[in-house]
Design a protein around this motif. Structure first.
Motif, PDB file in Angstrom:
ATOM      1  N   ASN A  36       0.802  -1.217   0.000  1.00  0.00           N
ATOM      2  CA  ASN A  36       0.000   0.000   0.000  1.00  0.00           C
ATOM      3  C   ASN A  36       0.838   1.272   0.000  1.00  0.00           C
ATOM      4  O   ASN A  36       0.307   2.362   0.151  1.00  0.00           O
ATOM      5  CB  ASN A  36      -0.916   0.007   1.215  1.00  0.00           C
ATOM      6  N   MET A  89      -4.583   7.801   0.900  1.00  0.00           N
ATOM      7  CA  MET A  89      -5.615   8.224   1.840  1.00  0.00           C
ATOM      8  C   MET A  89      -6.852   7.352   1.637  1.00  0.00           C
ATOM      9  O   MET A  89      -7.053   6.777   0.580  1.00  0.00           O
ATOM     10  CB  MET A  89      -5.940   9.689   1.602  1.00  0.00           C
ATOM     11  N   VAL A 115     -13.397   8.306   4.437  1.00  0.00           N
ATOM     12  CA  VAL A 115     -14.120   7.994   5.662  1.00  0.00           C
ATOM     13  C   VAL A 115     -15.582   8.001   5.271  1.00  0.00           C
ATOM     14  O   VAL A 115     -16.223   9.029   5.244  1.00  0.00           O
ATOM     15  CB  VAL A 115     -13.854   9.071   6.721  1.00  0.00           C
ATOM     16  N   LEU A 142     -18.320  11.991   4.591  1.00  0.00           N
ATOM     17  CA  LEU A 142     -17.327  12.948   4.107  1.00  0.00           C
ATOM     18  C   LEU A 142     -16.790  12.456   2.785  1.00  0.00           C
ATOM     19  O   LEU A 142     -16.598  11.270   2.600  1.00  0.00           O
ATOM     20  CB  LEU A 142     -16.167  13.041   5.086  1.00  0.00           C
ATOM     21  N   ARG A 201      -0.405  10.394  -0.247  1.00  0.00           N
ATOM     22  CA  ARG A 201       0.148  11.499   0.522  1.00  0.00           C
ATOM     23  C   ARG A 201       1.564  11.101   0.920  1.00  0.00           C
ATOM     24  O   ARG A 201       1.774  10.021   1.472  1.00  0.00           O
ATOM     25  CB  ARG A 201      -0.721  11.712   1.760  1.00  0.00           C
ATOM     26  N   SER A 208       8.346  11.342  15.907  1.00  0.00           N
ATOM     27  CA  SER A 208       7.374  10.742  15.011  1.00  0.00           C
ATOM     28  C   SER A 208       7.999  10.152  13.775  1.00  0.00           C
ATOM     29  O   SER A 208       7.487   9.214  13.223  1.00  0.00           O
ATOM     30  CB  SER A 208       6.318  11.765  14.655  1.00  0.00           C
ATOM     31  N   TRP A 226      -0.634  15.464  13.684  1.00  0.00           N
ATOM     32  CA  TRP A 226      -1.687  14.510  13.335  1.00  0.00           C
ATOM     33  C   TRP A 226      -2.083  13.650  14.511  1.00  0.00           C
ATOM     34  O   TRP A 226      -3.233  13.159  14.598  1.00  0.00           O
ATOM     35  CB  TRP A 226      -1.230  13.622  12.178  1.00  0.00           C
ATOM     36  N   TRP A 227      -1.206  13.464  15.477  1.00  0.00           N
ATOM     37  CA  TRP A 227      -1.479  12.558  16.583  1.00  0.00           C
ATOM     38  C   TRP A 227      -2.707  12.985  17.380  1.00  0.00           C
ATOM     39  O   TRP A 227      -3.486  12.149  17.852  1.00  0.00           O
ATOM     40  CB  TRP A 227      -0.236  12.523  17.475  1.00  0.00           C
ATOM     41  N   ASP A 256     -20.232  12.762  13.897  1.00  0.00           N
ATOM     42  CA  ASP A 256     -19.816  13.706  12.852  1.00  0.00           C
ATOM     43  C   ASP A 256     -18.454  14.298  13.177  1.00  0.00           C
ATOM     44  O   ASP A 256     -17.574  14.381  12.312  1.00  0.00           O
ATOM     45  CB  ASP A 256     -20.849  14.838  12.727  1.00  0.00           C
ATOM     46  N   ALA A 262     -15.818  11.793  12.514  1.00  0.00           N
ATOM     47  CA  ALA A 262     -15.497  11.604  11.097  1.00  0.00           C
ATOM     48  C   ALA A 262     -14.620  12.738  10.592  1.00  0.00           C
ATOM     49  O   ALA A 262     -13.660  12.514   9.844  1.00  0.00           O
ATOM     50  CB  ALA A 262     -16.791  11.527  10.299  1.00  0.00           C
ATOM     51  N   ARG A 263     -14.935  13.948  11.035  1.00  0.00           N
ATOM     52  CA  ARG A 263     -14.114  15.086  10.585  1.00  0.00           C
ATOM     53  C   ARG A 263     -12.691  14.958  11.085  1.00  0.00           C
ATOM     54  O   ARG A 263     -11.740  15.187  10.349  1.00  0.00           O
ATOM     55  CB  ARG A 263     -14.737  16.395  11.057  1.00  0.00           C
ATOM     56  N   THR A 277     -11.140  12.235  11.850  1.00  0.00           N
ATOM     57  CA  THR A 277     -10.483  11.127  11.158  1.00  0.00           C
ATOM     58  C   THR A 277     -10.067  11.536   9.751  1.00  0.00           C
ATOM     59  O   THR A 277      -8.993  11.175   9.270  1.00  0.00           O
ATOM     60  CB  THR A 277     -11.419   9.914  11.098  1.00  0.00           C
ATOM     61  N   ALA A 278     -10.921  12.325   9.098  1.00  0.00           N
ATOM     62  CA  ALA A 278     -10.566  12.773   7.758  1.00  0.00           C
ATOM     63  C   ALA A 278      -9.329  13.654   7.793  1.00  0.00           C
ATOM     64  O   ALA A 278      -8.434  13.532   6.948  1.00  0.00           O
ATOM     65  CB  ALA A 278     -11.740  13.531   7.144  1.00  0.00           C
ATOM     66  N   ILE A 322      -6.236  11.385   8.364  1.00  0.00           N
ATOM     67  CA  ILE A 322      -5.720  10.629   7.243  1.00  0.00           C
ATOM     68  C   ILE A 322      -5.112  11.561   6.204  1.00  0.00           C
ATOM     69  O   ILE A 322      -4.219  11.185   5.453  1.00  0.00           O
ATOM     70  CB  ILE A 322      -6.799   9.721   6.648  1.00  0.00           C
ATOM     71  N   GLU A 323      -5.602  12.803   6.194  1.00  0.00           N
ATOM     72  CA  GLU A 323      -5.021  13.776   5.283  1.00  0.00           C
ATOM     73  C   GLU A 323      -3.606  14.128   5.719  1.00  0.00           C
ATOM     74  O   GLU A 323      -2.714  14.308   4.911  1.00  0.00           O
ATOM     75  CB  GLU A 323      -5.893  15.016   5.361  1.00  0.00           C
ATOM     76  N   ARG A 346      -1.583  12.353   7.854  1.00  0.00           N
ATOM     77  CA  ARG A 346      -0.631  11.253   7.943  1.00  0.00           C
ATOM     78  C   ARG A 346      -1.340   9.919   7.735  1.00  0.00           C
ATOM     79  O   ARG A 346      -1.750   9.265   8.706  1.00  0.00           O
ATOM     80  CB  ARG A 346       0.069  11.259   9.291  1.00  0.00           C
ATOM     81  N   PRO A 347      -1.507   9.511   6.483  1.00  0.00           N
ATOM     82  CA  PRO A 347      -2.075   8.180   6.297  1.00  0.00           C
ATOM     83  C   PRO A 347      -1.126   7.138   6.871  1.00  0.00           C
ATOM     84  O   PRO A 347       0.080   7.256   6.749  1.00  0.00           O
ATOM     85  CB  PRO A 347      -2.186   8.053   4.772  1.00  0.00           C
ATOM     86  N   TYR A 379      -5.686   4.410   9.685  1.00  0.00           N
ATOM     87  CA  TYR A 379      -6.459   3.281   9.173  1.00  0.00           C
ATOM     88  C   TYR A 379      -7.355   2.683  10.248  1.00  0.00           C
ATOM     89  O   TYR A 379      -8.503   2.308   9.982  1.00  0.00           O
ATOM     90  CB  TYR A 379      -5.531   2.182   8.640  1.00  0.00           C
ATOM     91  N   VAL A 410     -10.363   4.934  10.744  1.00  0.00           N
ATOM     92  CA  VAL A 410     -11.297   4.792   9.626  1.00  0.00           C
ATOM     93  C   VAL A 410     -12.079   3.499   9.782  1.00  0.00           C
ATOM     94  O   VAL A 410     -13.296   3.454   9.579  1.00  0.00           O
ATOM     95  CB  VAL A 410     -10.535   4.807   8.285  1.00  0.00           C
ATOM     96  N   LEU A 461      -5.208  -2.900   5.737  1.00  0.00           N
ATOM     97  CA  LEU A 461      -4.157  -1.918   5.458  1.00  0.00           C
ATOM     98  C   LEU A 461      -3.326  -1.684   6.705  1.00  0.00           C
ATOM     99  O   LEU A 461      -2.098  -1.583   6.639  1.00  0.00           O
ATOM    100  CB  LEU A 461      -4.784  -0.584   5.015  1.00  0.00           C
TER     101      LEU A 461
END
Lengths: 512, 432, 475
Positions: free
Chosen positions: A90, A310, A313, A327, A334, B9, B128-129, B145, B148-149, B151-152, B155-156, B158-159, B164, B167, B186
């Motif tokens: 991945n 990425m 979600v 979302l 990334r 990190s 990101w932590w 909600d 989810a925000r 988490t988004a 992942i933006e 630091r995927p 994962y 998510v 993953l």
């Protein structure tokens, strides 16, 4: 009256005070971190050099081959069964080349993606060979039944790329090997499972006649040599057996000219990397492919990166439940790690900025230039040893690491190689490259190594410590006392030694 | 003064190598000092040498690791004390401040954890932590909600493994267990091979997902691999036991449940084991095990702790001390409106005879579409009690379709109830 | 009234504390002792509330609701045989068969009076050889959370060497656990050590940090006061000052700080108690000021010069001073001793002669230039105190780094006061001892040369300091 030991106590206190005002890297390397590592996406070394195998020593001009290597998946204790070490399917592993000296390394890119075939999904031991199944004699196809897991890869060459918000847009796209999956070389488990690992490893060198490129992906042995404890314990270089600079407290570890010139024995210090393996991706291509005009002239700039995809979600199973997703997300990659010059992230970028640094493009290094100019590690060396380092802004470091020439206006953290420099034959390679000298102290520079690109056996720790410390450090041959690893120089592609096997490994220093 | 963050990190090869040197192994054997033990020992030496805030934060991290490995909540308290020490030396220490949220999550103080995570995020919006802790706190509180925000954003930034798993959690909650499995796979590919507990954790949660979808074989494979990776892993033992029980391997299941009860005794395990004894024809042992579950509540009370909704469910399931069950569930629900607490509340209300309120609670529990057989089962029973046979039948069928084994006693009840519901329909000549 | 008190006492006794470790911990301790009689293991198991409940339920075989003595004994016997089976001891590679004694089980009230369970068992075996290496491996309760420890101590006429386990029982046989939440419970299940005949030497495991001795240890204790995490309440400050005082006093007893010089001078110069006190005060003031000044200088100069480079120079200065004072004293006292009186003395002689009679030959009054004048005392006091203790310096710097400057300054002052107190006491003791010597019928020649000797000692001491300092500078 109290003697040296309490004197050192004072030194430590004042050192703490001195360092408290400058960004200092952590000495916290012995305990487990707060968050998990991401070894498969963690680039540990990047090498970039004109190949020095026999065939390439005879080539000139645009035909000369140049090798790019990235190492990842650190911490490979050879005996670590049962899962051993693999790349991550991945993760996007990528080399980026700058061939027009604009600092933006998107002119030619090589993307490597892996795919794992799980032959026995419920068998989680990496191999079965040597037990119920026959020992492994090939890395793929017949003879590889003993491998319960086979990982393969593709290499895509992209040219004429343009950055856009959704990622690079490239005009030319060439799939090496015609897009066919190539096998990786698995971890060296031991002689029962893999009786002739050297033959297996040789199978890992793949040649693509269409492009003239060779590739390799799989496990090799670490050539990086460093006394970790000494260097990362706030540059507490080991002094017990070293000669002492008069007047310097605590004494600086220096080597005699003869010791320093000896590329076969480590005079003091312990190579913490001795005996460890690493995963390697190596690509060798004719330099004509890398240059913009096919001329084979440079200089070329390189960095390597890893990127993770990425995830969206989303809400609900899209196949079953068409409720509006919570979302919108993307599946773009990334960047999570990058590297060009050695030891930049470890020694120049402060702790709070490492993640940010890893996610940025090397061409945007201007935001980090103050750390190069301030060069905290030089301050640390001076504070510890009391030997003066160059004062003022370290423009010399900025120039060496971030620019093609004095006139270069941009700041770009790339590993720069002049491909017209002839490769040094393996028997003459000097680990100290430009700082090399003979036993009498006469300069005998080897210009085909770091900072002109970087070869696997260049002693970048010593070179970086001396360049950071300045003339005093160079003149006194200061270093961590660890310059070479026991396996020596490998004269053939992929130019890194065979890995230690999982059964009989031992961590030993050359000269031990 | 530069703010120092204790944990690196992008530690690079140096750190990874030091871990290898420190002897982290990919497998943890029973009785051997674990990675957390070694980490604690290593940091305690440093504490003696140079008690600095960074070191105390590392100590807290080591304790948190041990808490994860053993399930012993005492280590959360220890981690909290270590952070207090760090902040006593330097109240502005960022590393300690951001770790605070993590420790509070462990202690189930979710509102405080949310506050702490927000404060840390305000201090370092690009770290990101913090978004991971934020997401966890929001999930536990039922603020989906916000979760989810966060988490988004995570992942933006630091995927990777941390993103994962979050998510996966959100996908599982919102009716996408297949997607959760994808994300967890993953994560499994990304886990450090030299960190056995982390690997065992991911494998265990994969096991939970497969179990929830009724896939016994895959669930068992994952739980067994988790236990091979980390011997006696307290999260995996009950999982394996219930899979074995569902597959009919009663003796083996009992042995694994007993081990789970010794390693990390919880009311849920006591209830499951008691049920198993009952089904296996050993009512005395069943009674004794239930009594043990009740006793856990007593000990917790004596210590001034609470076992919350897990105890409430146990009591409600076994028709014991329903007053306490309701009280515990209501108290939890006052703080956290997440779907599992709503479900426990609904069941406690139903068993106490408050059917209308039970219906309201179970509707809330179902609102995300979580694929949880027990939610459906509870909903079906409540509907049946309220005289809604069609709804009841639909819900009970859905429960059995999701995971026919979900809780053996409950599954039996579900089938029996379905049968009873169908009978009057047939008699009345109506299609059900 | 009394019965009420008794009742209150009993009541408080039953309101027991929860098990100090988690409520589902299984804690065990294998305390191995090797003596002349053989190898003994005192095995203790301490079950917290939850495992205790299960064990008690198991005990109650007849489901009577409570375990009677017979059931308890039977359970204990079964548990004991399990323990013995999983406890493996090998001597020189050969397994040692341990014989188990009678186990003893009892309940101890835990949280809310709910029982915890304690099992004690003694195992023993004779040892064939008087020396050997032992491996202990305890496989009991593997994988269960709790305090797991092996302790190795020496019995009579045996010495333990190279033990991988500690010899210190911090819990008194798992009866009381350390309060410090930051010290995680040990997870030690194995030990290895060797034994031989002898007196029990330190059976402690080699400490992870180099052991400190002498003054270094005191320095560290001093530093510990600064680094004490507790908020600085009046009580904490007061106790810290007291400790600093005591540490300073102890420090004065270590080599250095001019005790030799002070003593020699006072003996030679016929100092009185006032002089001794004054000398002590001068040393204190000098020492304190020296630490303050050096600390500040260190901070200012910390970018360029390490303070420990300064130390040898200060040492040298101090040595020079002492040598200067000593040689001047030596010169004049030698003159006095050889010629009977110095020239100066002759002058004064006439003055004194006017005042009254005196016997020159037996006079022990100090020659005027040797008199403990303020100037001489100052010179000596300064030279004695000018070299600050490095440990005090560290405290100073540490205090500043931790933002507790005022506290640090005050601690240094207390430290110096303690230092001075001891020096003064020594001085006083010498002063009065000198009086004692005065009464001894010492031969006049010795009496005459004693001041010379003391001056010589002072000079030599100063020379030694100087030489050492130069060596350090040169090194």
């Amino acid at each position: 009256m109290h003697r040296r030991s309490t004197g050192r106590g004072i030194a430590a206190t004042s050192l703490a005070l001195a360092l408290a005002t400058a960004p200092a890297f952590a000495a916290s390397h012995r305990e487990a971190p707060l968050m998990t590592l991401d070894p498969a996406a963690d680039i540990t070394d990047v090498y970039f050099f004109a190949s020095y195998d026999q065939a390439n020593l005879g080539r000139t001009g645009a035909d000369r081959r140049v090798t790019m290597i990235m190492n990842a998946v650190p911490g490979q204790e050879p005996g670590s069964g049962p899962n051993y070490f693999a790349f991550d399917d991945n993760v996007l592993y990528e080399f980026h080349v700058d061939n027009n000296q604009d600092g933006d390394a998107e002119d030619v890119r090589y993307q490597v993606r892996f795919q794992t075939e799980l032959r026995s999904p419920d068998q989680f031991v990496a191999t079965l060979g040597g037990g119920p199944l026959p020992p492994v004699s090939h890395i793929d196809g017949a003879g590889s039944e003993g491998l319960s897991r086979v990982q393969r890869y593709t290499v895509t060459e992209l040219r004429n790329c343009r950055d856009s918000k959704r990622g690079p847009k490239c005009q030319d796209r060439v799939q090496l090997f015609g897009g066919q999956l190539q096998p990786t070389v698995p971890s060296n488990i031991g002689s029962r499972t893999m009786p002739r690992y050297d033959l297996l490893a040789a199978e890992g060198t793949r040649t693509d006649p269409a492009t003239g490129c060779r590739t390799f992906a799989g496990q090799r042995a670490e050539t990086f040599a460093i006394d970790l404890g000494a260097v990362f314990d706030t540059v507490n270089l080991r002094v017990e057996r070293a000669t002492v600079i008069p007047g310097a407290r605590p004494p600086l570890p220096v080597q005699t000219a003869a010791e320093d010139a000896n590329d076969f024995v480590n005079p003091f210090g312990t190579n913490n990397f001795s005996g460890f393996n690493i995963n390697t991706i190596a690509i060798e291509c004719p330099v004509a492919r890398l240059t913009s005009d096919g001329s084979g002239k440079g200089p070329l700039g390189l960095y390597a990166s890893t990127a993770r995809q990425m995830l969206t979600v989303r809400t609900g199973n899209p196949a079953v439940n068409s409720r509006k997703p919570l979302l919108k997300g993307t599946k773009d990659f990334r960047q999570v790690s990058r590297m060009a010059n050695p030891l930049v992230n470890e020694l120049i970028i402060p702790i709070g900025k490492k993640d940010l640094w890893n996610a940025t493009d090397p061409a945007d290094e201007a935001q980090f230039v103050p750390f190069y100019k301030g060069l905290a590690v030089a301050q640390a060396l001076q504070a510890v040893s009391n030997v003066p380092v160059p004062t003022g802004d370290r423009d010399d470091i900025v120039r060496a690491l971030l620019k093609y020439s004095d006139a270069d206006p941009s700041f770009s953290e790339l590993l720069r190689l002049d491909p017209t420099t002839a490769p040094t034959p393996p028997s003459s390679i000097k680990r100290l490259t430009v700082l090399a000298h003979d036993a009498a102290g006469n300069s005998t520079p080897d210009g085909a190594g770091f900072p002109n690109g970087r070869r696997p056996n260049d002693d970048v720790t010593d070179i970086v410590v001396r360049l950071a410390g300045g003339p005093n450090f160079i003149a006194n041959y200061v270093g961590d006392g660890v310059g070479v690893n026991e396996k020596g120089i490998t004269p053939d592609f992929p130019f890194l030694p065979l890995p230690y096997d999982g059964r009989d490994r031992r961590h030993v220093d050359p000269g031990e | 003064m530069i703010r120092t963050i204790a944990f690196v990190s992008k530690p690079g090869r140096a750190l990874a190598l030091s871990l290898a040197l420190a002897g982290l192994r990919p497998v943890h054997a029973a009785g051997a000092p674990s990675a957390a033990d070694r980490a604690i020992a290593g940091v305690e030496v440093r504490v003696e040498h140079a008690p600095a805030p960074d070191v105390f934060v590392d100590l807290a991290a080591a304790f948190m690791r041990k808490a994860r490995e053993t399930g012993d909540p005492d280590y959360y308290a220890r981690a909290g004390v270590a952070l207090d020490r760090a902040l006593a030396i330097d109240p502005t220490h960022y590393g300690a401040r951001r770790a605070r949220a993590w420790v509070l999550l462990g202690r189930h103080e979710f509102t405080a954890a949310l506050r702490a995570a927000r404060a840390a995020r305000a201090a370092e919006p690009r770290d990101w932590w913090n978004y991971g802790n934020l997401a966890d706190a929001c999930v536990e509180l039922g603020r989906y909600d916000d979760a989810a925000r966060a988490t988004a954003r995570l992942i933006e930034l630091r995927p990777g493994l941390a993103a994962y798993t979050r998510v996966a959690a959100l996908r599982a909650l919102t009716g996408d267990r297949v997607g959760a499995i994808e994300a967890l796979e993953l994560a499994l590919a990304a886990v450090d091979p030299a960190d056995p507990e982390e690997r065992a954790w991911i494998l265990t949660y994969l096991g939970h997902e497969h179990w929830a979808l009724g896939d016994l074989a895959r669930a068992r494979a994952r739980y067994e691999e988790a236990l091979r990776t980390f011997s006696d892993y307290h999260l995996a033992l009950p999982g394996l036991a219930r899979v074995l029980a569902a597959g009919g391997a009663t003796t083996a299941a009992i042995a694994v449940y007993e081990r789970a009860l010794a390693v990390a005794p919880t009311p849920g395990v006591a209830g499951a084991l008691g049920d198993l004894y009952a089904r296996a024809g050993d009512p005395d042992r069943a009674r004794a095990t239930y009594a043990f579950g009740v006793y856990m509540g007593r000990v917790a009370t004596a210590r001034g702790q609470t076992l919350g909704r897990e105890l409430a469910l146990f009591l409600a399931d076994h028709d014991r001390d329903l007053e306490t069950a309701l009280r515990l569930a209501a108290r939890d629900a006052a703080v956290r409106r997440d779907v599992y607490t709503d479900d426990a509340l609904a069941w406690s209300l139903y068993k106490s005879g408050h059917r209308a309120e039970a219906k309201r609670a179970i509707t809330r529990a179902l609102h995300l579409g979580t694929e949880e057989a027990s939610f459906r089962f509870h909903s079906g029973m409540i509907a049946a009690a309220l005289g809604r046979p069609r709804t009841a039948a639909r819900q009970l069928r859905a429960a059995l379709a999701l995971n026919p084994y979900f809780a053996a006693g409950d599954a039996t009840t579900a089938r029996a109830t379905l049968g009873a519901l169908a009978a009057p329909d047939r008699l009345a000549g109506r299609a059900s | 009234m009394r019965s009420a008190l008794v009742a209150a006492f009993l009541l408080s006794a039953t309101v027991a504390a929860a098990h100090p470790l988690g409520n589902f911990t299984t804690n065990r301790l294998a305390h191995v002792t090797v003596g002349a009689g053989g190898l003994d293991v005192r095995y203790v198991v301490d079950l917290a509330e939850l495992p205790a409940y299960r064990a008690l339920a198991e005990m109650d075989a007849d489901r009577s609701g409570a375990a009677d003595d017979a059931e308890r004994a039977a359970w204990a016997a079964r548990a004991a045989s399990d323990v013995a089976r999983n406890l493996r001891v090998a001597v020189d590679g050969a397994p040692l068969a341990l014989r188990a004694g009678t186990p003893h089980a009892e309940t101890v009230p835990g949280a809310g009076g709910l029982p915890t369970l304690r099992l004690e068992l003694d195992l023993a075996a004779p040892l064939a050889s008087s020396r050997g290496s032992v491996d202990v491996d305890d496989g009991n309760f593997a994988g269960l959370p709790g305090w797991h420890q092996v302790i190795v101590t020496a019995g009579d006429r045996v010495a333990i060497e190279g033990s991988s386990a500690t010899g210190v029982d911090r819990t008194n046989g798992l009866r009381s656990y350390p309060q410090d939440l930051l010290a995680a419970p040990p997870q030690v299940r194995a030990a290895r050590f060797s034994y031989r005949p002898g007196v029990a030497s330190a059976a402690r495991a080699p400490e992870q940090m180099p052991s400190r001795s002498g003054a270094e240890r005191f320095g560290d204790r001093l530093t510990a006061l600064i680094a004490d995490r507790r908020p600085l309440s009046a009580g904490v400050v007061a106790s810290a000052l007291l400790v600093a005082l005591v540490l300073g006093a102890f420090h004065a007893l270590t080599p250095g700080h001019g005790k030799t010089i002070v003593g020699a001078y006072l003996v030679g110069a016929r100092g009185t108690w006032r002089h001794a006190v004054f000398l002590g005060l001068v040393v204190t003031a000098t020492h304190t000021l020296g630490v303050y000044v050096l600390g500040l200088a260190t901070l200012v100069a910390s970018a360029w010069v390490l303070p420990d480079r300064l130390l040898p120079w200060m040492s040298a200065v101090s040595g020079l001073l002492v040598v200067a004072v000593g040689t001047s004293l030596l010169r004049s006292r030698l003159e006095t001793a050889v010629h009977g009186h110095a020239h100066d003395h002759g002058h004064h002689h006439h003055h004194h002669h006017r005042d009254g009679a005196h016997d020159h030959g037996h006079s022990h009054a100090p020659p005027a230039d040797l008199a403990p004048t303020v100037r001489n005392l100052l010179a000596l006091g300064v030279s004695g105190g000018i070299l600050p203790c490095p440990s005090a310096l560290v405290v100073m710097l540490g205090a500043i780094a931790l933002g507790r400057t005022a506290f640090g300054l005050v601690l240094i002052l207390a430290f110096s006061t303690g230092l001075a107190a001891v020096l003064t006491t020594i001085g006083l003791a010498l002063v009065y001892a000198r009086g004692f010597f005065d009464r001894l019928p010492i031969d006049g020649r010795i009496a005459r040369y004693m001041p010379v000797a003391s001056a010589a000692v002072i000079s030599l001491a100063g020379l030694a300091i100087l030489v050492e300092a130069l060596a350090q500078i040169g090194a």
